[in-house]
Design an enzyme around this catalytic site. Structure first.
Site, PDB file in Angstrom:
ATOM      1  N   ASP A 191      47.501   5.782  -3.857  1.00 49.03           N
ATOM      2  CA  ASP A 191      47.121   5.520  -5.241  1.00 49.03           C
ATOM      3  C   ASP A 191      47.262   6.734  -6.146  1.00 49.03           C
ATOM      4  OD1 ASP A 191      46.396   2.893  -5.235  1.00 49.03           O
ATOM      5  OD2 ASP A 191      44.311   3.243  -4.736  1.00 49.03           O
TER       6      ASP A 191
HETATM    7  C1  GLC Z   1      41.926   4.025  -1.165  1.00 49.18           C
HETATM    8  C2  GLC Z   1      42.369   2.681  -1.668  1.00 49.18           C
HETATM    9  C3  GLC Z   1      43.674   2.248  -1.043  1.00 49.18           C
HETATM   10  C4  GLC Z   1      44.666   3.334  -1.134  1.00 49.18           C
HETATM   11  C5  GLC Z   1      44.146   4.638  -0.550  1.00 49.18           C
HETATM   12  C6  GLC Z   1      45.100   5.778  -0.720  1.00 49.18           C
HETATM   13  O1  GLC Z   1      41.512   3.895   0.151  1.00 49.18           O
HETATM   14  O2  GLC Z   1      41.393   1.701  -1.422  1.00 49.18           O
HETATM   15  O3  GLC Z   1      44.146   1.104  -1.682  1.00 49.18           O
HETATM   16  O4  GLC Z   1      45.805   2.918  -0.440  1.00 49.18           O
HETATM   17  O5  GLC Z   1      42.955   4.968  -1.218  1.00 49.18           O
HETATM   18  O6  GLC Z   1      45.219   6.186  -2.032  1.00 49.18           O
HETATM   19  C1  GLC Z   2      41.263   7.272  -6.636  1.00 54.11           C
HETATM   20  C2  GLC Z   2      41.112   7.636  -5.189  1.00 54.11           C
HETATM   21  C3  GLC Z   2      41.821   6.668  -4.305  1.00 54.11           C
HETATM   22  C4  GLC Z   2      41.420   5.262  -4.673  1.00 54.11           C
HETATM   23  C5  GLC Z   2      41.622   5.021  -6.170  1.00 54.11           C
HETATM   24  C6  GLC Z   2      41.210   3.639  -6.600  1.00 54.11           C
HETATM   25  O1  GLC Z   2      42.584   7.370  -7.010  1.00 54.11           O
HETATM   26  O2  GLC Z   2      41.571   8.934  -4.931  1.00 54.11           O
HETATM   27  O3  GLC Z   2      41.512   6.930  -2.960  1.00 54.11           O
HETATM   28  O4  GLC Z   2      42.200   4.385  -3.966  1.00 54.11           O
HETATM   29  O5  GLC Z   2      40.893   5.953  -6.898  1.00 54.11           O
HETATM   30  O6  GLC Z   2      39.828   3.503  -6.650  1.00 54.11           O
END
Ligand code: GLC
Ligand code: GLC
Length: 812
Positions: free
Chosen positions: A483
């Site tokens: 993300d």
């Molecule tokens: C969080 C989110 C997931 C994402 C991950 C890496 O665990 O829930 O959707 O793939 O972060 O950014």
């Molecule tokens: C932030 C976090 C990631 C998560 C995203 C959505 O980017 O670092 O882990 O998946 O928020 O909540």
């Protein structure tokens, strides 16, 4: 240092001090009504949606941490204590918190009174049972007073924390006998209320917080508890609470059970009120009646235990490694089930008001629980697929209460569609339920525009094919699995959200991770086409997959590992040419899982690079070296301090990708070694450093570049749960459900002598003994099913209801 121990027989973790390094929590509930509860009984309850139907208040970000919950006070002479230590925080003579599957039990004592307090939500009812047993273990009679305490939330948890000008005037309650009803906003549009009851005569109550606590006091020493008397206050606005007081007299050896019920009721519009204008309490009363005796509570508790047993019994291991066994038998299935149920909504790191159900996240969760509850998996797949767009893209999230795609976050996360293929094929292999593919599923929740689920999978596949970039690699969109790798969001404004800002046209930046995913899950799609006799479709799919492999070979290989991406300017990300972020974990995992480079040695090389540059004592970091400054062209990833979260933290979700990849090249030693580095049971001894619960995974452990490597955060609700369970059970222990049978393909440490597995698969029980006389990593030399030698390593489907003995001899 440890703060408790595993009780494997009772399937519990037993915490022996209230002062754990962080609140260690558990979850209650399995259908519509849920609670989270800490080891000092902090936490809250909600119905279906932690934001819109919050029953009790909890204050995140509070000082001190975790100071609101389901509380009891015992006043014994001048001593005031709490069975779960909080809120009184009086030193106890003994204390235990037992977190089990769907329940938490506190056993504590003070001055010869023993308290045993169990919390659970019975199957099928929207009520939390709190049964408190008090026993006089001394020689003299005890006359004590018991007080309960909860604070009502005015339903919408976000509004409750922000809209004081309204909320301080709306609170309403009713009190009848020993029951306190919370009915805020029931007079207008709500058709639901909550109640808190006790099965004993009370000698007082309070429903107004200030009358109970005093305005300048806190929950440790409320005025009313010090005085030993509640004032029968009736809340009108301000902050409604519910507190009962019960006088108890216990002879030596005498015991009493008190049953408190915290329930949620919905009434039909026409039947909301009694004729005198008070709320219709029929449903509440019948629930209270149902659970008024110890026997009824015990029976409900046994049913709960049985239902969890049924789930965990689908896959059981006997091994000489207790830590492995307790993870596989108890905590893997439990965390996977909980993560499915709560998605990413409510934990001590997720506030319950933020995210809905994630398209990507929940598809992956399927792999962790489909064998335990295929019905729920099926429904979840359909719900998720219903938020897909016609072009194969998808809403990134949907709301659990409405099941509608969330417009605020929208779509364009280009890995999303492929996860639907993963979840559906995983479901099919486990269940053999082909009917799911012909189920009509709407696009964007529009029932007038529906197509069979299979068509949704096709759209997922072609969404990638139709969105390729300059190197013929998939366009990344807003972000792929990571993300925080935001290649189309050049944000210089701290008020922007990295999740939703996308200010470039998205036609340039490409993802090697999605490319690897496409080869892996695209192949699953093509295989499905073959199984459905859609020959031409399969051929076409394979041709796209081949092209993708070519693109990875041409533009996705960096020399010693796979590249991670190309940014908007066509710069490489995750290359030795970069100053920072030279190598990333995700593309190594997915490309090798997809089989790329396995034959020509590049897979091995990539995994060796992971071992060299990314692996550390506490797990495998996400990339290396971490970003030391903010990069406009990379986004959120570089916003985290080095070593944390996506910036070179140990993201426990993607470590199993490397474990599985290691099994693809036959390295069972490394695969299992990586497993033990992040798996909670193996970290129990370093709980002081690790901080979070030693019975469940956390999303992230601080990486080697962090200030305090090894410290974990964000426990419970993470894709880590499903992925590690999937990796250990299917790829290391090697029990793999497939369309036409159960494949056995272990890849284990050489030194292992073997292990035993019981697996229920398609209503057949397999009792499997795996032997490793030659001490190899991998390779089934002989497969014997009920004394018959079978060629290959797949046990064919057997008659439903039958039981079979399987012996597997590993060797060359
Ligand atoms: C969080 C989110 C997931 C994402 C991950 C890496 O665990 O829930 O959707 O793939 O972060 O950014
Ligand atoms: C932030 C976090 C990631 C998560 C995203 C959505 O980017 O670092 O882990 O998946 O928020 O909540």
């Amino acid at each position: 240092m440890k703060y408790g121990f595993f009780d494997d027989i009772n399937q519990e973790y037993v915490i022996t001090t209230p002062k754990t390094p962080f609140p260690w929590i558990n979850y209650l509930g399995s259908n519509d009504y849920y609670s989270i509860i800490s080891n000092t009984s902090g936490g809250y309850s909600f119905f279906k949606d932690a934001r819109l139907r919050r029953l009790t208040r909890y204050r995140y970000n509070n000082i001190p941490l975790d100071t609101n919950g389901k509380y009891f006070y015992i006043k014994d002479g001048e001593t005031i204590w709490s069975p779960a230590w909080k809120p009184a925080q009086t030193e106890l003579d003994s204390y235990q918190c037992r977190h089990g599957l769907g329940y938490s039990r506190f056993i504590s004592s003070k001055d010869n009174i023993q308290a045993s307090l169990i919390f659970f939500i019975p199957n099928g009812d929207n009520v939390e049972i709190q049964m408190l047993t008090l026993e006089n273990q001394g020689e003299a009679q005890k006359n004590i007073k018991l007080f309960s305490f909860i604070e009502w939330n005015l339903w919408n948890a976000l509004d409750d924390m922000t809209n004081f000008q309204r909320n301080l005037s709306t609170g309403e309650v009713e009190i009848e006998d020993s029951v306190i009803y919370h009915k805020t906003e029931y007079r207008e549009r709500r058709n639901h209320y909550a109640f808190y009851s006790v099965n004993a005569e009370i000698d007082g109550f309070d429903t107004d917080r200030e009358s109970f606590m005093g305005l300048y006091n806190d929950l440790k020493t409320p005025d009313a508890i010090i005085a030993g008397q509640l004032s029968n206050s009736e809340a009108h606005g301000w902050s409604p609470i519910a507190s009962h007081s019960v006088s108890i007299s216990l002879m030596p050896g005498e015991k009493v059970d008190l049953i408190f019920l915290l329930g949620y009721i919905e009434n039909e519009q026409e039947k909301k009120f009694y004729s005198d204008g008070s709320i219709n309490k029929d449903a509440a009363k019948s629930l209270i009646h149902k659970y008024q005796t110890t026997e009824a509570v015990d029976e409900a508790f046994n049913e709960l235990k049985l239902s969890w047993n049924k789930k965990t019994s689908k896959l059981q291991i006997k091994s000489s490694d207790d830590k492995l066994s307790r993870m596989v038998n108890i905590w893997h299935p439990y965390q996977s089930m909980i993560t499915y149920q709560f998605s990413r909504s409510a934990s001590f790191f997720e506030s319950g008001i933020g995210r809905g159900i994630g398209f990507r996240d929940s598809n992956q969760d399927i792999a962790g629980f489909v064998h335990m509850d295929p019905q729920k998996a099926r429904q979840r797949i359909i719900d998720i697929a219903s938020t897909q767009f016609e072009d194969g893209g998808a809403y990134h999230q949907y709301q659990p209460l409405t099941k509608r795609g969330n417009n605020d976050i929208g779509g364009n996360f280009n890995d999303d569609p492929l996860w639907l293929i993963f979840s559906t094929t995983t479901y099919l292999k486990e269940t053999g339920d082909w009917s799911i593919l012909t189920e009509l599923v709407p696009f964007d929740n529009n029932i007038n525009n529906s197509a069979p689920l299979f068509e949704h999978l096709r759209r997922s596949f072609y969404h990638v094919v139709n969105n390729l970039g300059k190197h013929n690699l998939p366009l990344i969109g807003r972000a792929d699995w990571n993300d925080c790798l935001n290649l189309n969001c050049f944000s210089n404004n701290p008020d922007d959200s990295f999740q939703t800002t996308e200010n470039l046209d998205g036609k340039n930046a490409e993802s090697v991770l999605i490319a690897g995913m496409f080869v892996l899950y695209g192949t699953e799609f093509a295989r499905l086409c073959e199984l459905l006799s859609k020959k031409d479709e399969a051929i076409e799919a394979y041709s796209h997959i081949e092209k993708m492999v070519e693109a990875i070979n041409t533009s996705g290989w960096d020399g010693e590992w796979f590249l991670r991406a190309y940014d908007h300017f066509d710069n490489k990300i995750g290359s030795h040419e970069c100053d920072e972020g030279k190598i990333f974990i995700e593309s190594q995992g997915f490309c090798v899982m997809a089989g790329i480079g396995v034959k020509d040695g590049r897979a091995q090389l990539a995994l060796d690079s992971v071992n060299k540059h990314l692996a550390c004592e506490y797990g495998i970091v996400l990339q290396n070296p971490p970003y030391s400054k903010y990069y406009l062209n990379l986004g959120e990833i570089s916003s985290y301090p080095p070593g944390y979260k996506e910036n070179a933290g140990i993201f426990c979700h993607n470590n199993p990708w490397i474990m599985i990849a290691e099994t693809k090249v036959g390295n069972g030693d490394r695969a299992f070694d990586y497993y033990t580095r992040i798996t909670p049971a193996y970290l129990e001894e370093i709980s002081q450093l690790h901080k979070t619960e030693p019975y469940v995974y956390s999303q992230m452990i601080a990486g080697k570049d962090a200030y305090r490597p090894g410290e974990a955060k964000n426990s419970w609700l993470t894709g880590t749960a499903a992925w590690n369970y999937y990796a250990i059970s299917q790829f290391i222990l090697g029990i793999q459900p497939d369309y036409a049978g159960l494949r056995i393909d272990p890849c284990i440490p050489k030194e292992w002598d073997g292990y035993n597995i019981v697996r229920e698969f398609r209503d057949v029980t397999y009792i499997i003994e795996i032997k490793n006389p030659d001490h190899v990593n991998q390779g089934v030399k002989q497969l014997i099913v009920d004394n018959h030698v079978i060629a290959g390593n797949k046990i064919p489907l057997m008659e439903k209801g039958s039981t079979h003995n399987v012996t597997v001899i590993l060797g060359n």
